[in-house]
Structures are given as C-alpha cells and as structure tokens.
Motif scaffolding. Structure first.
Motif, PDB file in Angstrom:
ATOM      1  N   ILE A  74     114.793  38.346  28.109  1.00 40.33           N
ATOM      2  CA  ILE A  74     114.116  39.220  28.670  1.00 40.33           C
ATOM      3  C   ILE A  74     112.830  39.807  27.542  1.00 40.33           C
ATOM      4  O   ILE A  74     111.913  39.893  28.259  1.00 40.33           O
ATOM      5  CB  ILE A  74     115.789  40.233  28.538  1.00 40.33           C
ATOM      6  N   GLN A  75     113.256  39.724  26.455  1.00 36.80           N
ATOM      7  CA  GLN A  75     111.743  40.038  25.500  1.00 36.80           C
ATOM      8  C   GLN A  75     110.855  39.374  26.059  1.00 36.80           C
ATOM      9  O   GLN A  75     109.137  39.512  25.806  1.00 36.80           O
ATOM     10  CB  GLN A  75     112.436  40.352  24.022  1.00 36.80           C
ATOM     11  N   THR A  76     111.356  38.123  25.431  1.00 33.81           N
ATOM     12  CA  THR A  76     109.967  36.832  25.533  1.00 33.81           C
ATOM     13  C   THR A  76     109.583  36.889  27.593  1.00 33.81           C
ATOM     14  O   THR A  76     108.299  36.768  27.097  1.00 33.81           O
ATOM     15  CB  THR A  76     110.169  35.446  25.688  1.00 33.81           C
ATOM     16  N   VAL A  77     110.013  37.062  27.966  1.00 38.53           N
ATOM     17  CA  VAL A  77     109.321  37.146  29.934  1.00 38.53           C
ATOM     18  C   VAL A  77     108.474  38.978  29.577  1.00 38.53           C
ATOM     19  O   VAL A  77     107.645  38.811  30.501  1.00 38.53           O
ATOM     20  CB  VAL A  77     110.543  37.639  30.582  1.00 38.53           C
ATOM     21  N   ARG A  78     109.290  39.784  29.234  1.00 36.71           N
ATOM     22  CA  ARG A  78     108.105  41.038  29.014  1.00 36.71           C
ATOM     23  C   ARG A  78     106.815  40.705  28.320  1.00 36.71           C
ATOM     24  O   ARG A  78     106.060  41.527  29.427  1.00 36.71           O
ATOM     25  CB  ARG A  78     109.032  42.189  28.559  1.00 36.71           C
ATOM     26  N   GLU A  79     107.119  39.958  27.027  1.00 40.40           N
ATOM     27  CA  GLU A  79     105.890  39.718  26.560  1.00 40.40           C
ATOM     28  C   GLU A  79     104.716  39.274  27.210  1.00 40.40           C
ATOM     29  O   GLU A  79     103.642  39.295  26.913  1.00 40.40           O
ATOM     30  CB  GLU A  79     106.186  39.389  24.508  1.00 40.40           C
ATOM     31  N   ASP A  82     104.467  41.109  33.253  1.00 45.54           N
ATOM     32  CA  ASP A  82     104.545  42.608  33.389  1.00 45.54           C
ATOM     33  C   ASP A  82     104.214  43.200  34.843  1.00 45.54           C
ATOM     34  O   ASP A  82     103.945  42.535  36.125  1.00 45.54           O
ATOM     35  CB  ASP A  82     103.198  43.436  33.068  1.00 45.54           C
ATOM     36  N   GLY A  83     104.393  43.810  35.578  1.00 49.60           N
ATOM     37  CA  GLY A  83     104.841  45.018  36.928  1.00 49.60           C
ATOM     38  C   GLY A  83     105.662  44.018  36.852  1.00 49.60           C
ATOM     39  O   GLY A  83     107.326  43.450  36.789  1.00 49.60           O
ATOM     40  N   GLU A  84     105.539  43.628  38.679  1.00 49.77           N
ATOM     41  CA  GLU A  84     106.961  42.996  39.574  1.00 49.77           C
ATOM     42  C   GLU A  84     106.699  41.842  38.857  1.00 49.77           C
ATOM     43  O   GLU A  84     108.247  41.347  38.995  1.00 49.77           O
ATOM     44  CB  GLU A  84     105.565  42.919  40.835  1.00 49.77           C
ATOM     45  N   GLU A  85     106.090  40.404  38.233  1.00 52.70           N
ATOM     46  CA  GLU A  85     106.413  39.302  37.797  1.00 52.70           C
ATOM     47  C   GLU A  85     107.919  40.143  37.095  1.00 52.70           C
ATOM     48  O   GLU A  85     108.510  39.223  36.900  1.00 52.70           O
ATOM     49  CB  GLU A  85     105.127  38.552  37.470  1.00 52.70           C
ATOM     50  N   GLU A  86     107.437  40.941  35.504  1.00 56.84           N
ATOM     51  CA  GLU A  86     108.273  40.801  34.479  1.00 56.84           C
ATOM     52  C   GLU A  86     109.623  41.187  35.647  1.00 56.84           C
ATOM     53  O   GLU A  86     110.635  40.289  35.103  1.00 56.84           O
ATOM     54  CB  GLU A  86     108.222  41.897  33.934  1.00 56.84           C
ATOM     55  N   THR A  87     109.893  41.990  36.442  1.00 55.32           N
ATOM     56  CA  THR A  87     110.982  43.087  37.193  1.00 55.32           C
ATOM     57  C   THR A  87     111.737  41.962  37.420  1.00 55.32           C
ATOM     58  O   THR A  87     113.500  41.498  37.712  1.00 55.32           O
ATOM     59  CB  THR A  87     110.216  43.608  37.777  1.00 55.32           C
ATOM     60  N   LYS A  88     110.544  40.689  38.488  1.00 56.37           N
ATOM     61  CA  LYS A  88     111.406  39.334  39.219  1.00 56.37           C
ATOM     62  C   LYS A  88     112.684  38.736  38.283  1.00 56.37           C
ATOM     63  O   LYS A  88     113.297  38.330  38.539  1.00 56.37           O
ATOM     64  CB  LYS A  88     109.993  38.826  39.770  1.00 56.37           C
ATOM     65  N   TYR A  89     111.646  38.341  37.158  1.00 60.64           N
ATOM     66  CA  TYR A  89     112.271  37.083  36.296  1.00 60.64           C
ATOM     67  C   TYR A  89     113.471  38.101  35.402  1.00 60.64           C
ATOM     68  O   TYR A  89     114.717  37.001  35.548  1.00 60.64           O
ATOM     69  CB  TYR A  89     111.189  36.530  35.895  1.00 60.64           C
ATOM     70  N   VAL A  90     113.370  39.029  34.934  1.00 61.80           N
ATOM     71  CA  VAL A  90     114.106  39.904  34.228  1.00 61.80           C
ATOM     72  C   VAL A  90     115.853  39.930  35.241  1.00 61.80           C
ATOM     73  O   VAL A  90     116.701  39.627  34.605  1.00 61.80           O
ATOM     74  CB  VAL A  90     113.734  41.213  33.273  1.00 61.80           C
ATOM     75  N   ASN A  91     114.975  40.475  36.149  1.00 64.88           N
ATOM     76  CA  ASN A  91     115.915  40.703  36.944  1.00 64.88           C
ATOM     77  C   ASN A  91     117.623  39.699  37.362  1.00 64.88           C
ATOM     78  O   ASN A  91     117.902  39.427  38.544  1.00 64.88           O
ATOM     79  CB  ASN A  91     115.876  42.012  38.127  1.00 64.88           C
ATOM     80  N   GLY A  92     116.044  38.684  37.654  1.00 63.42           N
ATOM     81  CA  GLY A  92     116.577  36.980  38.588  1.00 63.42           C
ATOM     82  C   GLY A  92     117.510  37.034  37.363  1.00 63.42           C
ATOM     83  O   GLY A  92     117.758  35.072  38.394  1.00 63.42           O
ATOM     84  N   TYR A  93     117.778  36.694  36.873  1.00 61.39           N
ATOM     85  CA  TYR A  93     118.542  36.308  35.498  1.00 61.39           C
ATOM     86  C   TYR A  93     119.740  37.006  35.105  1.00 61.39           C
ATOM     87  O   TYR A  93     120.014  38.087  34.756  1.00 61.39           O
ATOM     88  CB  TYR A  93     117.686  35.048  34.597  1.00 61.39           C
ATOM     89  N   ASP A  94     120.957  36.032  35.195  1.00 62.82           N
ATOM     90  CA  ASP A  94     121.952  36.484  34.331  1.00 62.82           C
ATOM     91  C   ASP A  94     123.151  35.182  33.364  1.00 62.82           C
ATOM     92  O   ASP A  94     123.293  34.723  34.362  1.00 62.82           O
ATOM     93  CB  ASP A  94     122.619  37.538  35.071  1.00 62.82           C
TER      94      ASP A  94
END
Length: 307
Positions: A74-79, A82-94
C-alpha cells in the motif's frame, strides 16, 4: 515473496514429522479478469507437543509477515500513484490468512486476491522492485505463448513450472526445508511418502481450452484443472503445466482439401469412363446378338426356299 514462501514452507515442514500433510495451490481466474491465489496447507494428527508449539509460532510469524507485506504494498503504490489510480490498486488487492481446526486436523489457508489483472501486474512490480522503473525493467519474465506446429493443428500454448518445483529451487527455501529435516528420518528422497502436493487452476468454462492436467471438473460455469504433483515435483527441470488451444493449420487443410478434390475428380472421371465403357460394351453385345439372330433367321428362310 521469498519470505512468505519460506514461512509457509517451514510451517508444514515442521508439522510433517507429526502427521500426514498436504498442500494445494489454487489460482482462480474470474470472467472479469480478477484473480485469487490460495495456498491451503492441511496437517493431520498433530500429537507431539513440540509440533503444536511450532505450529502456533509459525502461523503467528506468518500473520505478522502478511500484515507487513500489505502495508509495504500500500505504501509503495501510494508513493507512485495518486488519486483514482492509487485507490484502484490499493483497494484491488488483499492478502489474508485463516486457520481452522477440526479434531486432529489443522488447516492453514493463505489467500491473495486481485480485483483485476492490472492489480496483479502492479503487485508483481511492487514485490520485484520494478514499480516506477524503466519499461524494460518492468517487462514480464513469464513463459508467454508458444505456437507449436502440427500438420493439421497448431497449438497456441502457455507453460508454467509447477509452483512447488519453483519453490524448491529457491536456495533459502530449500535450506529451511533441509534444516527442518535434520535429526529426523525424513529427506528429499522420501519426500512424496509423507506430503501430497496438488495444483488447481479454476477458469471460466471454455470448451476450446485444454490442459495437460490429471483431471477436470465443472462447477457453476467454471472448469477446474487439477494436477497431482506428488510424484512430479522434481521431474528434470520441473513438471510443465500446460494450457493450450488447438488452431487449424489452414495451409495444410487447404492442401488436403485440394488433394481430396483431385482424388474425387479423378475417381469420378474413372467412374464415368467405366460407366461409358460398360454401356458401350452392352450396346455392342446387344448389337452383335441382334446381328447373329438376323443372320440365323436369314439362313432358316433360305433352307425353307423362301428366298
């Protein structure tokens, strides 16, 4: 990735010595492109107190590692986004772990879920350290697709080495396994006698898709491709799992069609020739017979003095 494999592997390595064990890796590919990887480790008859203690410690370590890996992802993706792209990938993985106890049987399930193949690709880049790198660095290193020529059909195939063989080629994992077997009766040679290994791919049903699996099953519109890897995990360079489509070899089919057409035309020509020859022969025979009968009647008339 290496650490989690080591953790998973060490869990059932330690528990193997207290009972029968099995491990299955399943990959589910849904119709919308989302995916789920599930590692299921089952151990029966855990009688030794030390085995129970090791089990609790290792599962606790595994839970801690999963939590750290999710936080790192999550930290790496957010770095990077940003915005929709970040939300998409962070919420799309568990990534989560579950333990169940049923009598003397213990099951540990480790699951990675990806809402889309895009999320899966980003996950691989994060874990391999290529996220944000050059395009070349981020290229897939998979086996890709292979077009295998055949006379009537070509196979559009993709291969992958079974997950357990790949795991055993990792020096860190193999060292952990061999270390766990020290001072025991177990070793690599008798490995398959106390551990069942399987791999299952679940895909939307497609009658044109084939695999070199040991068995298939149908469930709610999905096809389960199942491999028993117990005796295949260490075959040469690793047992190759294969998915493929059969594609007609158009050129050879055209050649075959033309050849058949020529043969049929030749056969019809011969048949027509034979038919005409037979008909002509019959006509000749009839004509000859009529001439003979006419000649015979003429001779009879001469004998009777009618001429």
């Amino acid at each position: 990735m290496k650490k989690i494999f080591v953790a998973i592997f060490t869990i059932f390595c330690c528990l193997l010595f207290a009972g029968c064990a099995s491990v299955d890796y399943s990959r589910v590919v849904y119709g919308d492109g989302s995916m789920k990887d599930v590692y299921t480790i089952t151990v029966q008859n855990i009688n030794a107190p030390s085995a129970r203690k090791i089990y609790l410690q290792m599962t606790a370590d595994l839970e801690s590692y999963i939590a750290n890996e999710k936080a790192y992802y999550i930290q790496t993706v957010r770095e990077y986004f940003d915005g929709e792209e970040e939300t998409k990938y962070v919420n799309g993985y568990d990534f989560f772990i579950q333990q169940d106890k049923n009598g003397d049987e213990y099951t540990t399930t480790v699951t990675r879920a990806y809402l889309s193949l895009d999320v899966y690709d980003v996950y691989l880049q994060v874990m391999s350290g290529t996220l944000g790198g050059s395009e070349d660095e981020g290229e897939s290193t998979g086996n890709g697709y292979v077009l295998e020529d055949g006379f009537f059909f070509k196979q559009y195939a993709t291969y992958s080495v079974n997950w357990f063989y790949s795991l055993m080629q990792d020096e860190t994992v193999r060292a952990a396994f061999e270390n766990a077997m020290q001072d025991t009766e177990y070793n690599i040679a008798n490995f398959s006698s106390y551990l069942d290994i399987s791999q299952t791919y679940v895909c939307p049903t497609n009658s044109k898709l084939h695999a070199n699996c040991d068995s298939t099953d149908e469930y709610l519109g999905y096809t389960l491709y199942e491999w028993d890897l117990t005796d295949k995990y260490d075959e040469g360079e690793g047992f190759q799992l294969k998915f493929y489509y059969n594609i007609p070899n158009a050129t050879n089919w055209y050649i075959l069609s033309m050849a058949i057409a020529v043969v049929v035309a030749f056969g019809l020509s011969i048949a027509m020739f034979v038919y005409v020859l037979v008909k002509h022969t019959k006509l000749m025979a009839i004509e000859t017979k009529e001439k003979q009968e006419y000649k015979k009647r003429t001779e009879i008339d001469k004998d009777d003095g009618l001429e």
